[in-house]
Design an enzyme around this catalytic site. Structure first.
Site, PDB file in Angstrom:
ATOM      1  N   ASP A  68     -14.701  -1.764   5.408  1.00  0.00           N
ATOM      2  CA  ASP A  68     -14.727  -0.503   6.188  1.00  0.00           C
ATOM      3  C   ASP A  68     -14.798   0.687   5.248  1.00  0.00           C
ATOM      4  O   ASP A  68     -15.649   1.669   5.802  1.00  0.00           O
ATOM      5  CB  ASP A  68     -13.244   0.026   6.971  1.00  0.00           C
ATOM      6  CG  ASP A  68     -12.045   0.271   5.932  1.00  0.00           C
ATOM      7  OD1 ASP A  68     -12.096  -0.083   5.029  1.00  0.00           O
ATOM      8  OD2 ASP A  68     -11.013   0.792   6.879  1.00  0.00           O
ATOM      9  N   SER A  86      13.550  10.779  11.548  1.00  0.00           N
ATOM     10  CA  SER A  86      13.080   9.524  11.885  1.00  0.00           C
ATOM     11  C   SER A  86      14.378   8.598  11.831  1.00  0.00           C
ATOM     12  O   SER A  86      15.060   8.502  10.976  1.00  0.00           O
ATOM     13  CB  SER A  86      12.100   8.967  10.728  1.00  0.00           C
ATOM     14  OG  SER A  86      12.041   7.527  10.950  1.00  0.00           O
ATOM     15  N   SER A 120       4.747  -3.155   5.608  1.00  0.00           N
ATOM     16  CA  SER A 120       4.296  -4.641   6.236  1.00  0.00           C
ATOM     17  C   SER A 120       2.758  -4.808   5.908  1.00  0.00           C
ATOM     18  O   SER A 120       2.209  -6.019   5.848  1.00  0.00           O
ATOM     19  CB  SER A 120       5.048  -5.050   7.244  1.00  0.00           C
ATOM     20  OG  SER A 120       4.179  -4.392   8.310  1.00  0.00           O
ATOM     21  N   SER A 137       0.130  -1.046   9.400  1.00  0.00           N
ATOM     22  CA  SER A 137      -0.249   0.283   9.580  1.00  0.00           C
ATOM     23  C   SER A 137       0.674   0.938  10.204  1.00  0.00           C
ATOM     24  O   SER A 137       0.356   1.762  11.176  1.00  0.00           O
ATOM     25  CB  SER A 137      -1.705   0.211  10.164  1.00  0.00           C
ATOM     26  OG  SER A 137      -2.552  -0.125   9.574  1.00  0.00           O
ATOM     27  N   ASP A 141      -8.145   1.393  10.156  1.00  0.00           N
ATOM     28  CA  ASP A 141      -6.616   1.380  10.863  1.00  0.00           C
ATOM     29  C   ASP A 141      -6.558   2.454  11.873  1.00  0.00           C
ATOM     30  O   ASP A 141      -5.986   2.133  13.130  1.00  0.00           O
ATOM     31  CB  ASP A 141      -5.500   1.675   9.751  1.00  0.00           C
ATOM     32  CG  ASP A 141      -5.615   0.823   8.724  1.00  0.00           C
ATOM     33  OD1 ASP A 141      -6.194  -0.405   8.854  1.00  0.00           O
ATOM     34  OD2 ASP A 141      -5.006   0.918   7.433  1.00  0.00           O
TER      35      ASP A 141
HETATM   36  C1  GLA Z   1      -6.070  -0.558   4.352  1.00  0.00           C
HETATM   37  C2  GLA Z   1      -6.846   0.437   4.889  1.00  0.00           C
HETATM   38  C3  GLA Z   1      -8.211   0.498   5.478  1.00  0.00           C
HETATM   39  C4  GLA Z   1      -8.898  -0.994   5.205  1.00  0.00           C
HETATM   40  C5  GLA Z   1      -7.957  -2.217   4.612  1.00  0.00           C
HETATM   41  C6  GLA Z   1      -8.348  -3.190   4.148  1.00  0.00           C
HETATM   42  O1  GLA Z   1      -5.520  -0.927   5.398  1.00  0.00           O
HETATM   43  O2  GLA Z   1      -6.057   1.693   5.041  1.00  0.00           O
HETATM   44  O3  GLA Z   1      -8.963   1.366   5.805  1.00  0.00           O
HETATM   45  O4  GLA Z   1      -9.738  -0.521   3.997  1.00  0.00           O
HETATM   46  O5  GLA Z   1      -6.840  -1.731   3.999  1.00  0.00           O
HETATM   47  O6  GLA Z   1      -9.170  -3.857   4.985  1.00  0.00           O
END
Ligand code: GLA
Length: 389
Positions: free
Chosen positions: A38, A69, A127, A130, A176
């Site tokens: 990306d 939180s 993990s 995201s 993400d």
């Molecule tokens: C993380 C980053 C994304 C992407 C992935 C690898 O999740 O936040 O932008 O680069 O790694 O694909």
């Protein structure tokens, strides 16, 4: 009592009663294929999950930002001011919230009042599913609704990425934030990160389930080699550009790249760039295979993605390799690979429904034997994007 009602009670306990208290949710994500493409102008193919981050929020009359939180109870309420936002290590997880508010202010969405904000994440922390982008997009949704901003999902994902790049200091791509902000139940988003053109592909894995394996090896983008990988790709592209103008590694086919590899000075960077080029082409082929209902090819391309991330990009490590290689040996597995940034975090496997239990038991056992501690597994569903509840 449902979860939202419970969270509202905690909110009132921590922040006081009164005013209009609203509830929100933003999902986590898993990337099916297209890893580390990306920020190289390539394609990605992620989907949003039904696990994610809940938020309870209320607008304040002053400019205070008060965050709590349930995942970090010992940190208590962390306080800042929307008129004076700067990254502070001691503000911990709230830096993502502050970053998004700051990014909104920079991009013409004036957040001039503060918030009381409670968060509760159901994504395992660190993990690689995201949790941070989920919190960023949740914050965007809260702000958009509370301040009546006209901000669509694509804009929200750009703001989330901007916050992460410029405020938190991680040079991530847009995958993400996009996957989360644009999530659609039972679909994955096929996104061209060079143009932000996208289409949704239905995920009909008839008789198969998506199983995520958490290595429980904590990783954080801030302290991983993520930024280093990115700059290795940029150096490779700059070398290529001395010979021929090429806009991004994602613009090249494997054959075109082959003819230009001699331009790249550092042999390590050749491998990094080769992954970026091949992974992008694999992602395009994988989505085509899915459209043709050719699940076998889709699974094999997932496996190939892992090999490339292991050998050329070197972002897997013993934990992910052990887990994925054990997954490949199990009955009923269509494909398995690491997902996300790597360096620990999670794997994603597509497993025949009736084999899921044996898969989890066997991979879990092999993992524990070789690594010394247990992995966790989640059978996940593809969910919708952020929403007010
Ligand atoms: C993380 C980053 C994304 C992407 C992935 C690898 O999740 O936040 O932008 O680069 O790694 O694909």
């Amino acid at each position: 009592m449902n979860m939202v009602e419970d969270l509202k009670k905690v909110f009132i306990e921590k922040m006081g009663d009164g005013g209009e208290i609203l509830a929100f949710f933003a999902p986590g994500r898993v990337n099916l294929i297209g890893e580390h493409t990306d920020y190289n102008g390539g394609h990605v193919f992620p989907c949003a999950l039904t696990i994610g981050t809940y938020g309870i929020a209320r607008k304040r009359a002053d400019s205070k930002l008060r965050c709590y939180s349930t995942n970090f109870e010992s940190l208590g309420v962390i306080e800042s001011d929307v008129k004076d936002l700067a990254y502070k290590k001691e503000d911990d997880w709230t830096n993502y919230v502050k970053g998004v508010i700051w990014a909104c202010q920079q991009k013409g969405f004036p957040v001039d009042c503060g918030l009381d904000f409670l968060c509760c994440g159901t994504i395992p922390n660190k993990s690689g599913l995201s949790s941070s982008a989920s919190l960023e997009i949740l914050t965007c949704k809260v702000i958009t609704d509370i301040f009546n901003f006209d901000m669509d999902g694509v804009e929200a994902s750009k703001i989330g990425q901007y916050a992460e790049n410029e405020f938190v200091g991680v040079n991530c791509g847009i995958m993400d934030q996009f996957a989360i902000a644009m999530g659609k139940a039972d679909h994955a988003a096929f996104l061209d990160t060079a143009t932000l053109e996208y289409k949704y592909a239905p995920i009909h894995l008839d008789g198969y389930r998506i199983v995520i394996g958490n290595t429980n090896k904590a990783r954080k983008l801030e302290d991983s080699k993520y930024n280093e990988r990115r700059s290795q790709c940029e150096t490779a592209l700059a070398d290529i550009n001395k010979i021929e103008p090429v806009s991004s590694l994602g613009a090249l086919t494997e054959a075109q790249f082959d003819e230009l590899t001699y331009a790249i000075k550092d042999p390590v960077n050749i491998r990094r760039a080769r992954h970026a080029v091949a992974e992008n082409q694999r992602t395009i082929r994988a989505v085509q295979a899915l459209e043709d209902n050719d699940l076998l090819t889709f699974g094999r391309l997932m496996n190939a993605s892992h090999v490339s991330l292991r050998d050329d990009y070197e972002v897997t490590g013993i934990e992910l390799d052990t887990m994925v290689e054990a997954a490949w040996q199990q009955d009923g597995v269509l494909g398995a690979r690491m997902t996300g940034a790597g360096f620990g975090g999670c794997s994603v496997s597509i497993v025949k429904e009736e084999s899921v239990d044996a898969f989890i038991e066997n991979v879990g056992r092999i993992y524990k034997e070789r690594i010394g501690y247990a992995a966790d597994f989640y059978v996940v569903e593809i969910g919708d994007g952020p929403r007010q509840l």
